[in-house]
Enzyme design. Structure first.
Site, PDB file in Angstrom:
ATOM      1  N   CYS A  86      71.180   6.356  30.328  1.00 10.65           N
ATOM      2  CA  CYS A  86      71.716   5.310  29.863  1.00 10.65           C
ATOM      3  C   CYS A  86      72.586   5.555  28.706  1.00 10.65           C
ATOM      4  CB  CYS A  86      70.478   4.320  29.487  1.00 10.65           C
ATOM      5  SG  CYS A  86      70.869   2.719  29.362  1.00 10.65           S
ATOM      6  N   HIS A 176      66.666   4.705  33.861  1.00  9.23           N
ATOM      7  CA  HIS A 176      65.734   5.394  33.076  1.00  9.23           C
ATOM      8  C   HIS A 176      64.740   5.989  33.963  1.00  9.23           C
ATOM      9  CE1 HIS A 176      66.673   3.684  29.145  1.00  9.23           C
ATOM     10  NE2 HIS A 176      67.232   2.642  29.582  1.00  9.23           N
ATOM     11  N   GLU A 178      62.495   8.102  33.088  1.00  7.35           N
ATOM     12  CA  GLU A 178      61.228   8.335  32.308  1.00  7.35           C
ATOM     13  C   GLU A 178      60.342   7.449  32.482  1.00  7.35           C
ATOM     14  OE1 GLU A 178      64.149   7.477  31.139  1.00  7.35           O
ATOM     15  OE2 GLU A 178      64.110   6.596  29.318  1.00  7.35           O
TER      16      GLU A 178
END
Ligand code: XMP
Length: 520
Positions: A86, A176, A178
């Site tokens: 990001c 993202h 994660e």
């Protein structure tokens, strides 16, 4: 925390994203050690040979003001593989000659990305398809590819959703990976750390336990520590961890606030004093808490009052024990995030968790919070590693402010007693029907609304009981649990028929977000 000299690691440079700890968590799950450092503090000459790769996190900053940050740009030239996520993707692009501009359409939430070329980074990420679902959260985007980079995937709004310079081992992703909403996000991180950084597995829950024990020993030295034990998973794990780290220098204090689940105080004393032989002081402060909360209806005020009173009681006992320097608490990472106490990265405070934002500004005791970078399920694993029994480890979370935040509005002893009974029936029914362990957290709440009912031909005008049961991985996001109709019918009947004061039961079907798990 300083860089650990002895163990190979992935270095996560934090630009203030609320997901930075999730990156660390994914890497831990993959069995690799990682360390988070602030972009303001890390300098290129501090990066030693143990660092095998770098991840640049997301964050609320924008790259136009790049010269305002004290980020050491030499880090980008030190030859290590880099994954930018990001904002990290944008800064990596900018520093390599790309361009970043404000998007016409901001992207928040799920987006489709389309594969444009193969890359080591996306091995198994697209699962033999050309399209994948990812989770975006950005206003700016890369608008011109940096020098010597190639396009790997695009979304409708972000042309450069994944880019790479495989010669330099630089990778940038606008989304993202994660967060669990990104499909196969963990595979992308896995590819980066194993295929690109070529780091070996070197981290387990046993290593985690040893690291935390050593950190506690280092932090408290020869001093005495009191531990705020509530009997919940987190404080139980902290108590046991400290017990292993400092033994007799630990004094656990269990405060009966009068806002606990039914018979909780008896069970905690039985388990910790009698079974685990932990040094436990039992404090009955029921009246003190109820008195202080009289006529208080504002949720934040309630939390602050409870947090302050807890500390007062701990300080009182610390004085009695003498020479106590530290107070240990079971603060977890999601508590920190939602209380806005992580590196100032959050834009808005959600609530003051009593063991974080609810604490008084001036405190004589210093805090020991060994779990503050862990998530609930990791704490449970750590508990097992510390030989706590499954019954304690698998209990549903219970918030420090207790039933106070499950009785919106003014709290009275009568309401507390009604709620304790309703909650007991609900939790017992979950256990009896084999549902307790399928649910991440469940509770009953008493709403400050009276409604009309009819029982035995008579009109009733009584409180509304709300039941909440959610599934979750870490408490950061949650969904409601789908019960069978027969179960909700049974528990509703049981509560209304057995408890004077409740004549209606409702089930909360909101997820988090937009709601939170607790009501206040
Ligand atoms: P929310 O309501 O923020 O809850 O979605 C997330 C998780 O945190 C627990 N919770 C707390 N735990 N002190 C705690 O120790 C607190 O002040 C507190 N507030 C909420 C909540 O029960 C859920 O598991």
């Amino acid at each position: 925390m300083s860089l650990d000299k002895n163990i190979d690691k992935i270095l996560i440079i934090d630009f203030g994203s609320q997901f930075t700890q999730l990156i660390a968590r994914r890497i831990r799950e993959l069995g690799v050690f990682s360390e988070i450092v602030s972009h303001k503090k890390i300098r290129n000459n501090k990066i030693d040979v143990t660092v095998k790769g770098i991840i640049l996190s997301g964050g609320p900053l924008n790259v136009y003001e790049i010269n305002k940050y004290s980020f050491d740009k030499k880090i980008i030239e030190n030859g290590l593989p880099i994954l930018g996520i990001c904002f990290g993707h944008q800064i990596l692009s900018k520093l390599n000659g790309g361009r970043v501009k404000q998007s016409k359409h901001r992207e928040f939430g799920l987006a489709n990305i389309y594969k444009k070329k193969e890359s080591l980074l996306i091995k198994d990420f697209f699962n033999n398809k050309k399209i994948n679902k990812v989770w975006m959260s950005h206003a700016d985007q890369v608008s011109k590819l940096p020098k010597n980079f190639k396009l790997v995937a695009s979304s409708e709004n972000s042309k450069f959703a994944i880019i790479e310079n495989d010669f330099k081992k630089f990778y940038g992703v606008q989304f993202h990976p994660e967060v669990t909403h990104t499909e196969n996000g963990k595979k992308l991180i896995k590819n980066f750390i194993f295929l690109i950084c070529k780091i070996k597995r070197n981290w387990s829950s046993k290593d985690q336990k040893i690291k935390l024990i050593n950190e506690v020993k280092y932090q408290v030295g020869e001093n005495k520590v009191i531990c705020a034990l509530s009997g919940g998973v987190d404080s139980s794990v902290v108590a046991q961890l400290l017990n292993k780290a400092i033994g007799k220098k630990l004094y656990c204090i269990f405060v009966n606030t009068g806002l606990l689940r039914k018979d909780e105080e008896k069970q905690v004393v039985e388990t910790f004093k009698k079974k685990l032989k932990i040094n436990l002081i039992y404090v009955n402060a029921e009246n003190e808490f109820v008195k202080k909360l009289t006529n208080i209806s504002d949720p934040e005020k309630k939390r602050k009052i409870i947090g302050n009173l807890f500390i007062k009681i701990f300080e009182r006992y610390a004085k009695k024990i003498k020479n106590v320097k530290f107070l240990a608490q079971g603060t977890l990472y999601p508590d920190l995030i939602e209380s806005k106490s992580v590196t100032g990265s959050q834009t808005s405070k959600i609530k003051s968790h009593h063991n974080v934002g609810g604490l008084p500004k001036k405190m004589r005791l210093k805090l020991v919070e060994p779990l503050k970078f862990l998530f609930k399920d990791e704490v449970r694993k750590l508990g097992l590693e510390l030989n706590l029994n499954k019954e304690i480890i698998s209990r549903h979370p219970f918030p420090g402010p207790g039933l106070a935040i499950r009785i919106p509005g003014i709290i009275t002893k009568e309401k507390i007693n009604i709620l304790k009974q309703a909650d007991y029936y609900f939790i017992q029914a979950l256990r009896d029907h084999g549902l307790y362990h399928k649910i991440w957290q469940a509770y009953a709440a008493l709403l400050p609304v009276k409604t009309v009912g009819v029982m035995g031909d008579n009109r009733t005008y009584e409180y509304l009981c709300l039941l909440r049961a959610i599934t979750s991985e870490d408490g950061m996001t949650a969904d409601f649990y789908e019960f069978k109709k027969s179960f909700v019918q049974m528990i509703s009947n049981k509560i209304v028929n057995s408890i004077r004061g409740i004549n209606r039961v409702v089930y909360d079907v909101t997820s988090k977000p937009p709601s939170t798990i607790e009501l206040e």
